[in-house]
Design an enzyme around this catalytic site. Sequence first.
Site, PDB file in Angstrom:
ATOM      1  CB  THR B 146      -0.957   0.011   1.217  1.00 20.04           C
ATOM      2  OG1 THR B 146      -0.208  -0.157   2.417  1.00 20.04           O
ATOM      3  CG2 THR B 146      -1.985  -1.080   1.090  1.00 20.04           C
ATOM      4  CE  LYS B 168       0.089  -3.324   3.503  1.00 20.13           C
ATOM      5  NZ  LYS B 168      -0.696  -2.440   4.458  1.00 20.13           N
ATOM      6  CB  THR B 179       1.482  -7.074  12.944  1.00 15.65           C
ATOM      7  OG1 THR B 179       1.494  -5.777  12.360  1.00 15.65           O
ATOM      8  CG2 THR B 179       2.689  -7.810  12.434  1.00 15.65           C
ATOM      9  CD  GLU B 259       2.044   5.190   6.580  1.00 14.50           C
ATOM     10  OE1 GLU B 259       1.287   4.588   5.807  1.00 14.50           O
ATOM     11  OE2 GLU B 259       1.660   5.796   7.589  1.00 14.50           O
ATOM     12  CG  ASN B 378      -0.328   8.427   8.171  1.00 15.26           C
ATOM     13  OD1 ASN B 378      -0.950   7.515   7.638  1.00 15.26           O
ATOM     14  ND2 ASN B 378       0.922   8.319   8.564  1.00 15.26           N
ATOM     15  CB  SER B 383      -8.112  13.476   0.912  1.00 13.63           C
ATOM     16  OG  SER B 383      -6.887  13.675   1.546  1.00 13.63           O
TER      17      SER B 383
END
Lengths: 383, 383
Positions: B146, B168, B179, B259, B378, B383
Amino acid sequence: MSVTAAKGFQAAGIAAGIKDNGTADLALVVNTGPRRAAAGVFTSNRVKAAPVQWSEQVLKDGTLSAVVLNSGGANACTGPKGFQDTHATAEKVAEVLGVGAIDVAVCSTGLIGVLLPMDKVLKGVETAAAALSEHGGEKAAIAIKTTDTVHKTSVVTRDGWTVGGMAKGAGMLAPGLATMLVVLTTDADLDSGTLDKALRAATKVTFDRVDSDGCMSTNDTVLLLASGASGITPGHDEFAEAVRAVCDDLGQQLIRDAEGASKDIKVEVVGAASEADAVEVGRSIARNNLLKCAIHGEDPNWGRVLSAIGTTNAVFEPDRLNVAINGVWVCKNGSVGEDREKVDMRYREVHIVADLAAGSETATIWTNDLTADYVHENSAYSS
Amino acid sequence: MSVTAAKGFQAAGIAAGIKDNGTADLALVVNTGPRRAAAGVFTSNRVKAAPVQWSEQVLKDGTLSAVVLNSGGANACTGPKGFQDTHATAEKVAEVLGVGAIDVAVCSTGLIGVLLPMDKVLKGVETAAAALSEHGGEKAAIAIKTTDTVHKTSVVTRDGWTVGGMAKGAGMLAPGLATMLVVLTTDADLDSGTLDKALRAATKVTFDRVDSDGCMSTNDTVLLLASGASGITPGHDEFAEAVRAVCDDLGQQLIRDAEGASKDIKVEVVGAASEADAVEVGRSIARNNLLKCAIHGEDPNWGRVLSAIGTTNAVFEPDRLNVAINGVWVCKNGSVGEDREKVDMRYREVHIVADLAAGSETATIWTNDLTADYVHENSAYSS
């Protein structure tokens, strides 16, 4: 007006040189009586700063004549020398005011793990004592700021008596029992037991429900001092309500000034089987970094609300959960509800309602969004 | 090599059109036998995605013939229709492979609260089945990404048998039991009970101790499939060690790709009275936003480590705590230790040791720093 709004109090705020930048960093609040009743609540962090350890001790008899507060250094994790420094500060205040050191509370805020420049602190106490005034409340509120962008004060006046206060806090905001540095004063004529009861009831539903970043301080202190100077003894409930109103107002001011925040988020949990469930769920939502980032991006990402609820032990069925963001029920019965495009998130205030559909209890937790500015401010704090 | 490193497995990864950008988004892993034993661990989030609910059910008999995975949508909080979609996906896989639907696990990842485009998913299953290959492991690993910037695979080969896998995950990384999405395969000849024991022991000390952002997913799934194609039955301990090694490697890859992260932080808790204490303290440190910001700013702000420890229920005395950052004991006996200027934080790896001085148990939690890039990524995710 802050801590000097109530009769029987003097205060001062001065620059003692603890902060390198020359701004005000030492405050003194003095109860001139006739009564000197006091109560306090402190951080439940097991790593307690020296001033917290000292103030908890001296409050045991329910009496305080003065509170000395400094910004520019937390005096936490500073070992026996740190405690000696707190003691010496209280002794100095006692000496210049002609009171006992065991009636002087000490509060410190700033970087953890650094000793205070005691020569400057002790000299600052003398300067502050000379500047004491019945109009000094605002200067005291300014002197306790750290990363706060504004000083925070609040006053409630009832029939002949007043409760006022000041607060500092902009980060490490997630109280366990109390939070931040807060000094409240009243001229109501009440004993320390009554003060204690009103203060604990108020902090439980105000400061305790402010959760900016999930990080609990080592220095949280909330003190309430009563001078009795109004000569009026209000009823318990009436007094408790006034204390709660001032705490609520100060708590809101803390959240509005939270480090780097661009959104104030009200997390209202309804339909809970118990108040404890509602608080647990509210706190879990308020601490979810992913949700806080989404709110920052004005994205009504309700999936992150549900995944936060799912980590709790509260009573609920996943397929009965409902979530509204700014009045739009984007999640109904644990699934897709109204169109998320309908949610208007342009304004600073964001209101999330999480309905557990498991009872009738509620709780509201206040938090804010997670922003690049928060990261920036806290990556450079001690350097 | 990933899931096709072990004998008896085929895989494929294709673009089904679930993601708007046309990248790969559907993976299929097939066990060609002779054995079809399987075990799995799933998120302990009480809000469970439809594919988690389905896969938990079909794993009850310890048998799986295939796993179908999609990125581009989590199929979580999607109500009865979401579960029907998962069921239909499994039925389609069963149809094209000639197996039973109850032997097909389904995994999904992506945005919560959005239904999958089922026409594209079902067509994608046909395309993937046609592309199945003994060399398809890498393509499968790519198709489940992702926000991952790289795909994650790991292989351990022992005496005639192999354990391999893919994973992933780059955000919402804080497992309760399992997880993320992970599929492990082995050609060892073992029953599902043995697989289950080895998998639970491995995830407990690997994925369970990865905590990027404290946010637990609704879709976490770790599956282990055994084909028996090597004809070899390794000893329990030897097999468990191999599974642990692959899980550990994949867990490290997840943290390295977290991230927005610029630092990988190893939080090692030593001197704990119990392993549970060590894990609780490690997790508290790893989830402290203020510390994570400080590490981002290359600031060895150990006061934030102590304030995090202080919020736990672990056995310790505040004035006996020691903290080292990158080898420098900046906190000794709960107070100022070696000069923090000595700490070199220029590199990506950061090693924090928290010594509770209360026993001899240890645990290591892996996390990363909190950065403006994390906030950015994030705040714009859905959006």
